[in-house]
Design an enzyme around this catalytic site. Structure first.
Site, PDB file in Angstrom:
ATOM      1  N   CYS A   8       0.832  -1.202   0.000  1.00 57.41           N
ATOM      2  CA  CYS A   8       0.000   0.000   0.000  1.00 57.41           C
ATOM      3  C   CYS A   8       0.872   1.260   0.000  1.00 57.41           C
ATOM      4  CB  CYS A   8      -0.928   0.015   1.210  1.00 57.41           C
ATOM      5  SG  CYS A   8      -1.981   1.492   1.279  1.00 57.41           S
TER       6      CYS A   8
ATOM      7  N   LYS B 192       1.601  -9.590  -0.713  1.00 58.19           N
ATOM      8  CA  LYS B 192       1.650  -8.718  -1.896  1.00 58.19           C
ATOM      9  C   LYS B 192       2.660  -7.621  -1.615  1.00 58.19           C
ATOM     10  CE  LYS B 192      -1.130  -6.397  -5.366  1.00 58.19           C
ATOM     11  NZ  LYS B 192      -1.166  -4.930  -5.333  1.00 58.19           N
TER      12      LYS B 192
ATOM     13  N   GLY C 235       0.270  -5.372 -12.351  1.00 56.91           N
ATOM     14  CA  GLY C 235       0.597  -4.011 -12.756  1.00 56.91           C
ATOM     15  C   GLY C 235       0.461  -3.758 -14.240  1.00 56.91           C
TER      16      GLY C 235
END
Length: 325
Positions: free
Chosen positions: A98, A139, A200
């Site tokens: 994040c 992640k 991505g």
């Protein structure tokens, strides 16, 4: 060759997961993060962010949902993982990606990538704290300021016992600017022994193919691309089979938006409903130019009944026009 719906704070919540998995082409989803700091949270917090816990951790279409945790204290994160597993979570994902400043200031998300030893401790404590049959994944981005610790962080996650890692091919400083560095994901995949999922800048079938080719990964996580083009997963699966994919028409998308409106009304307070519809239209305008025009038409509407009435009339007009043609 799985397609995974990415966690996106404030975007891919329960209503959006429900909507996109109804459309199809998604193998599993990851929730928005459950933020933990200094204590084990009550069950209601996990269930608010992941209401799929009431349905065996699946959306109504049967798509599995993985619960994601974010935090910087290994034992506190582990305690919350244990609690999540106890109330029905089938898998736990850990957030080391994040980029939000408020999250990073509280020692959560991508800032943790500056401390690979801490990343290792968090994953290790969580892996030790939940039953072995429950997968623990993570992640990560390629780093915070730069990519110098990318391989070290990936190894820290793997060595701590994670069952897999998803790599977003950008640093925190790079944000969401193109390109995503899929070649770095390939380096990570070659460096560790656990499965790696690439993430991505996948917006199309061509992007998907190129991402898999460059990264060497079988599995791909898609976020903004699936929100902008909700049938992207279906089209990718069709092309993989050698079939000719059908693209959802704009009239079909408007009908789906009406269904989404109903889902949002069930999950969110009334004052947030119009904002979610406008948010989706804005993101969808990349794939459907008509979405941008519709957004301008409803931008002043604030009440859910007003939005519903407008969309219902708009949909009827579209259908009448298509029948006339």
């Amino acid at each position: 060759m799985k397609i995974v719906l990415a966690p996106m704070e404030g975007v891919v919540d329960a209503p959006m997961r429900e909507m996109l998995t109804r459309i199809g082409g998604i193998d599993h989803c990851v929730t928005e993060f459950v933020r933990v700091s200094d204590r084990v949270l009550p069950a209601k917090v996990f269930r608010r962010i992941c209401p799929e816990l009431f349905n065996d951790c699946k959306t109504s279409s049967g798509t599995p949902v993985v619960l994601q945790l974010l935090g910087g204290d290994p034992q506190v994160v582990a305690g919350n993982a244990r609690k999540a597993a106890a109330i029905g979570a089938h898998a736990i994902d850990l957030n080391f990606g994040c980029p939000a400043k408020t999250v990073n200031k509280s020692k959560g998300g991508a800032i943790l990538l500056n401390e690979p030893e801490l990343v290792h401790k968090i994953v290790w404590w969580v892996r030790q704290s939940v039953p072995r049959h429950i997968p623990v994944t993570a992640k990560m981005r390629l780093g915070f300021h730069d990519k110098s610790l990318a391989l070290e962080n990936a190894a820290a996650i793997a060595d701590a016992g994670a069952n897999g890692v998803t790599v977003h091919g950008r640093t925190k400083e790079e944000g969401y600017r193109a390109p995503a560095h899929w070649e770095w994901i390939a380096r990570i995949r070659e460096h560790i022994a656990i499965p790696v999922t690439a993430n991505g800048e996948v917006w199309s079938w061509q992007d998907y193919q190129r991402c898999r080719e460059v990264s060497g990964c079988d599995d791909v996580m898609i976020g903004r691309g699936l929100v902008a083009a909700p049938d992207l997963g279906l089209r990718i699966k069709a092309l993989q089979r050698g079939d000719d994919p059908e693209h959802l028409s704009w009239p079909e998308m408007v009908l789906l938006m009406l269904q989404f409106l109903e889902l949002v009304e069930r999950h969110l307070a009334p004052k947030y409903v119009h904002g979610r519809i406008k948010q989706w239209l804005k993101m969808m305008s990349r794939e459907y130019p008509q979405a941008g025009s519709l957004l301008q038409e409803i931008r002043t509407l604030k009440l859910a009944p007003e939005v519903r009435h407008y969309l219902t009339c708009y949909s009827a007009d579209l259908n009448n026009t298509s029948q006339t043609v």
